[in-house]
Design an enzyme around this catalytic site. Structure first.
Site, mmCIF file in Angstrom:
data_model
loop_
_atom_site.group_PDB
_atom_site.id
_atom_site.type_symbol
_atom_site.label_atom_id
_atom_site.label_comp_id
_atom_site.label_asym_id
_atom_site.label_seq_id
_atom_site.Cartn_x
_atom_site.Cartn_y
_atom_site.Cartn_z
ATOM 1 C CG HIS A 81 -1.971 1.027 1.187
ATOM 2 N ND1 HIS A 81 -1.702 2.348 1.488
ATOM 3 C CD2 HIS A 81 -3.270 0.970 0.836
ATOM 4 C CE1 HIS A 81 -2.817 3.043 1.339
ATOM 5 N NE2 HIS A 81 -3.779 2.238 0.951
ATOM 6 C CD GLU A 146 -5.328 2.081 -3.017
ATOM 7 O OE1 GLU A 146 -6.517 2.091 -2.671
ATOM 8 O OE2 GLU A 146 -4.379 2.106 -2.217
ATOM 9 N N GLY A 215 -11.124 2.654 1.522
ATOM 10 C CA GLY A 215 -10.625 2.965 2.857
ATOM 11 C C GLY A 215 -11.684 3.645 3.707
#
Ligand code: PGA
Length: 229
Positions: A81, A146, A215
């Protein structure tokens, strides 16, 4: 496929259990903090972790073993991430080792790629992230695109549909390079960055993404219900 990434939230087990209960739907991967994993019992959703180490056991203070996660019932692990890359200096080489460790245990890594940059520089960075972290045999994966600035706790600047599609193509092409056409086709590509109940339908219809990594909205009961309805 909807991946809920709670990050370092919520702060109590009761809240975690409440969120887990409303999120327990088919095609959901729920990724709570490690400390809640053993307490959350899911009937329909998959259990996932937000990270792992690459060794199964030993003298590694503070790390979490992929074997422990497997034994805890995890089927998925988020790897690389942008918060881990940026705040904890994770490199593509470390990410590569984590991916291998998950695959050996038959857990599916959700590998996050994305850049803070735009245009050609972003393309190069995404290609490099995939090249350096994926081995030829690492096909049983999900790739999450992302863009760093799209994450709600950063700037929350959502890319255009066209930009998302461009990134999707960059990822697809690189996966074909690494795995070949047939195997690359089986890899799911999902999008993450400020996805919520308001915009998810547009993303689903217009981007052709295989799913979403969510998220902030995964921490609000109302949002969860709307997203999964
Ligand atoms: P967000 O986070 O949905 O809050 O933007 C996504 C992520 O960082 O995985």
């Amino acid at each position: 496929m909807i991946v809920f990434n709670w990050k370092m939230n919520p702060t109590s087990l009761n809240q975690a259990l409440e969120l887990a209960q409303v999120s327990d739907k088919k095609n959901v991967v729920l990724c709570p903090p490690f400390v809640f994993l053993s307490k959350i019992k899911l009937k329909k959703a998959w259990l996932g972790a937000q990270d792992c180490f690459w060794q199964n056991q030993g003298a590694f203070t503070g790390q979490t073993s992929p074997l422990m996660l497997k034994k805890m019932g995890c089927s998925y692990v988020i790897i690389g991430h942008s918060e881990r890359r940026r705040l904890f200096q994770e490199t593509d080489q470390m990410i590569n080792q984590k991916i291998k460790a998950c695959l050996l245990l038959k857990m599916k890594p959700i590998i996050c790629v994305g850049s803070e940059k735009k245009g050609q520089s972003a393309r190069k960075e995404i290609e490099k992230q995939l090249e350096k972290s994926l081995d030829k045999q690492a096909q049983n994966i999900v790739v999450a695109y992302e863009p760093v600035s799209a994450i709600s706790t950063n700037k929350g600047i959502i890319p255009t549909v066209q930009e998302i599609k461009q990134a999707q193509n960059i990822i697809k092409t690189k996966l074909v390079d690494i795995f070949g056409v047939e195997k690359a086709r089986k890899v799911k590509i999902i999008y993450g960055g400020s996805v919520d109940s308001e915009n998810i339908k547009r993303f689903t219809d217009q981007t052709g993404m295989d799913g979403f990594l969510i998220g902030a909205a995964s921490l609000k009961v109302k949002e969860i219900k709307k997203i999964l309805s």
